[in-house]
Design an enzyme around this catalytic site. Structure first.
Site, PDB file in Angstrom:
ATOM      1  N   HIS A   1       2.762  -3.985   6.772  1.00 28.30           N
ATOM      2  CA  HIS A   1       1.830  -2.884   6.531  1.00 28.30           C
ATOM      3  C   HIS A   1       1.864  -1.892   7.698  1.00 28.30           C
ATOM      4  O   HIS A   1       2.620  -2.057   8.640  1.00 28.30           O
ATOM      5  CB  HIS A   1       0.400  -3.430   6.391  1.00 28.30           C
ATOM      6  CG  HIS A   1       0.198  -4.371   5.256  1.00 28.30           C
ATOM      7  ND1 HIS A   1      -0.657  -4.113   4.213  1.00 28.30           N
ATOM      8  CD2 HIS A   1       0.721  -5.600   4.990  1.00 28.30           C
ATOM      9  CE1 HIS A   1      -0.642  -5.120   3.358  1.00 28.30           C
ATOM     10  NE2 HIS A   1       0.190  -6.043   3.814  1.00 28.30           N
TER      11      HIS A   1
ATOM     12  N   GLU B   1       0.893  -5.213  10.969  1.00 25.80           N
ATOM     13  CA  GLU B   1       0.446  -3.816  10.901  1.00 25.80           C
ATOM     14  C   GLU B   1       1.265  -3.050  11.939  1.00 25.80           C
ATOM     15  O   GLU B   1       1.072  -3.236  13.142  1.00 25.80           O
ATOM     16  CB  GLU B   1      -1.048  -3.701  11.203  1.00 25.80           C
ATOM     17  CG  GLU B   1      -1.951  -4.459  10.235  1.00 25.80           C
ATOM     18  CD  GLU B   1      -2.199  -3.726   8.935  1.00 25.80           C
ATOM     19  OE1 GLU B   1      -1.666  -2.598   8.787  1.00 25.80           O
ATOM     20  OE2 GLU B   1      -2.909  -4.263   8.076  1.00 25.80           O
TER      21      GLU B   1
ATOM     22  N   HIS C   1       0.856  -1.191   0.000  1.00 26.38           N
ATOM     23  CA  HIS C   1       0.000   0.000   0.000  1.00 26.38           C
ATOM     24  C   HIS C   1       0.890   1.238   0.000  1.00 26.38           C
ATOM     25  O   HIS C   1       1.741   1.403   0.872  1.00 26.38           O
ATOM     26  CB  HIS C   1      -0.936  -0.005   1.208  1.00 26.38           C
ATOM     27  CG  HIS C   1      -1.977  -1.073   1.142  1.00 26.38           C
ATOM     28  ND1 HIS C   1      -2.384  -1.794   2.233  1.00 26.38           N
ATOM     29  CD2 HIS C   1      -2.690  -1.550   0.084  1.00 26.38           C
ATOM     30  CE1 HIS C   1      -3.311  -2.659   1.874  1.00 26.38           C
ATOM     31  NE2 HIS C   1      -3.513  -2.536   0.568  1.00 26.38           N
TER      32      HIS C   1
ATOM     33  N   ARG D   1      -3.157   5.032  -1.915  1.00 21.84           N
ATOM     34  CA  ARG D   1      -3.067   3.680  -1.362  1.00 21.84           C
ATOM     35  C   ARG D   1      -2.804   2.606  -2.415  1.00 21.84           C
ATOM     36  O   ARG D   1      -2.021   1.685  -2.203  1.00 21.84           O
ATOM     37  CB  ARG D   1      -4.387   3.365  -0.638  1.00 21.84           C
ATOM     38  CG  ARG D   1      -4.576   1.909  -0.206  1.00 21.84           C
ATOM     39  CD  ARG D   1      -5.959   1.736   0.402  1.00 21.84           C
ATOM     40  NE  ARG D   1      -6.310   0.338   0.600  1.00 21.84           N
ATOM     41  CZ  ARG D   1      -6.019  -0.363   1.682  1.00 21.84           C
ATOM     42  NH1 ARG D   1      -5.331   0.195   2.661  1.00 21.84           N
ATOM     43  NH2 ARG D   1      -6.398  -1.624   1.795  1.00 21.84           N
TER      44      ARG D   1
ATOM     45  N   GLU E   1       1.834   3.732   3.051  1.00 21.71           N
ATOM     46  CA  GLU E   1       2.363   3.155   4.290  1.00 21.71           C
ATOM     47  C   GLU E   1       3.894   3.156   4.246  1.00 21.71           C
ATOM     48  O   GLU E   1       4.549   2.118   4.189  1.00 21.71           O
ATOM     49  CB  GLU E   1       1.783   1.756   4.488  1.00 21.71           C
ATOM     50  CG  GLU E   1       0.266   1.795   4.616  1.00 21.71           C
ATOM     51  CD  GLU E   1      -0.393   0.419   4.617  1.00 21.71           C
ATOM     52  OE1 GLU E   1       0.322  -0.589   4.725  1.00 21.71           O
ATOM     53  OE2 GLU E   1      -1.638   0.358   4.505  1.00 21.71           O
TER      54      GLU E   1
END
Length: 444
Positions: free
Chosen positions: A306, A380, A178, A236, A181
């Site tokens: 991520h 994440e 993405h 994104r 990020e």
């Protein structure tokens, strides 16, 4: 097939600005609150950061949303009118974006020792860093061509491999699926640095490199990453064109061939969660999938990095069924979360995506597990929402330090599970060294 490294050309499009946009944390308490928020998000075309889809808004679960300056008064008025509580997380999005950008001329990619791992780097610097890392560590690192992006940019990965006569298994890690990020590619670079600086002295790294090769793709979504630097920092998706060029980009982490298009996605190409026109419809996704599928019998662990939210997510996202080796997956992830917290006190949540976060189909994590890779995780990284996708550079180092410990813990777990004798060998070797030292001291 090897190809000559070239730095992809950057776009020269005018940069989109977000002056006085705000990010709000909103907490709906009732079903009526939820309905009102869903209507506001859809009519005002707000940028939901958490969750990504308005249909996933739930009572009692906070949501994070970026609100354009032009819609702030209307949104806040409606929230107040319906007694929906909120607070401002980011008061001026553009101000935060500007502070996260590296100073021009501040990086020195030509000398690996001078390369700064505590700033964000544009793609041409990452490409040159890859080349220099390969050249400076030729005994351990090779660089390989993976495929081409939609905009015809080459994708390269690094292979870290201790020379050996025996066949070895594979740890795969990709970052930057993405575009916005940025902490993700920063971590991939940091992780490479940590292995190269410590593999000669760290017994755990020594041990797993005897059995495992590490494949690292620093930026998967190269086109989108470039676009986030030149045109829209909060972009994104990829940059593929759809509907005769009227909308652009696919969410690459919803494009893998695993219950594709079934849940937690959009089939509207203008959406942030557009899943593409079919499974692996995007060249970036196809390049990764074809490469992994050819080696799936050798890949023991698949890691995709991520931000944000602070999770270590296990399969599955598209269903609530638990993976067949769920206990092993969670045990390794919980050990990683404990080790991570010991570094800087950061709390990570562990569990299946559908149970601890939200439901989504077509993820690379679920796809990797579905084709037979036993350990598959989505990380994440920081934070919990104070900065969201605009993590300040002063948090790069602590984020990378704690995440490195967590990833190393998972790799060590996998190594010990599949190669238990290698862990014993390290321990017994240390014991013999201790005995020799002790015996020498006695004789002296």
């Amino acid at each position: 097939m090897e190809k000559t490294l070239t730095a992809p050309a950057q776009s020269t499009a005018e940069e989109k600005r977000h002056a006085e946009d705000q990010v709000l944390r909103v907490l709906p308490q009732t079903s009526e609150h939820v309905k009102q928020l869903q209507q506001l998000c859809d009519t005002l075309l707000l940028d939901l950061w958490k969750p990504l889809l308005s249909e996933d808004i739930q009572a009692g679960e906070e949501l994070h949303v970026r609100v354009p300056a032009s819609s702030l008064q209307e949104l806040k008025g409606s929230l107040n009118q319906h007694l929906i509580s909120y607070e401002v997380l980011i008061r001026d999005v553009q101000e935060q974006l500007d502070s996260s950008m590296p100073r021009k001329g501040g990086s020195h990619w030509r000398v690996p020792e001078g390369y700064s791992y505590t700033v964000y780097h544009p793609i041409e610097e990452i490409y040159h860093w890859m080349y220099q890392i390969k050249e400076s560590n030729s005994e351990l690192v090779t660089q390989h061509y993976l495929g081409m992006t939609y905009e015809n940019r080459p994708m390269y990965y690094l292979k870290i491999s201790q020379p050996s006569n025996k066949a070895k298994k594979i740890i795969w890690m990709d970052c930057g699926i993405h575009a916005r990020e940025w902490i993700s590619p920063a971590f991939c670079q940091w992780f490479v640095k940590e292995i190269l600086q410590n593999y000669k002295t760290d017994p755990k790294i020594k041990s797993f490199l005897q059995n495992l090769d590490v494949y690292i793709l620093p930026v998967l979504n190269i086109d989108g990453y470039i676009y986030s630097w030149t045109t829209e920092r909060l972009w994104r998706k990829s940059r593929s064109a759809h509907v005769n060029g009227t909308c652009f980009g696919t969410d690459l982490n919803r494009n893998f061939n695993c219950s594709w298009g079934s849940i937690g996605v959009s089939h509207n190409c203008s959406s942030l969660t557009f899943c593409g026109t079919g499974p692996e419809s995007e060249p970036e996704t196809k390049a990764v999938a074809r490469f992994i599928e050819k080696r799936k019998s050798d890949v023991l662990c698949f890691l995709t990095i991520h931000s944000y939210g602070q999770y270590i997510l296990t399969p599955y996202g598209y269903k609530t069924d638990l993976a067949s080796n769920h206990q092993d997956l969670v045990e390794a992830a919980e050990k990683a979360a404990v080790a991570l917290k010991e570094k800087h006190g950061t709390n990570f949540t562990v569990g299946p995506t559908s149970l601890v976060l939200y439901k989504n189909s077509g993820s690379s994590r679920d796809w990797a597990h579905m084709i037979g890779i036993p350990f598959s995780y989505t990380f994440e990284l920081r934070d919990k929402g104070a900065y969201g996708f605009i993590l300040p550079p002063d948090q790069i180092q602590p984020t990378c330090e704690e995440t490195t410990i967590a990833v190393m813990t998972i790799i060590e777990y996998v190594n010990q599970k599949y190669f238990p004798n290698s862990a014993v060998a390290v321990t017994s070797g240390s014991l013999w060294l201790w005995l020799i030292v002790l015996f020498t001291q006695i004789l002296s």
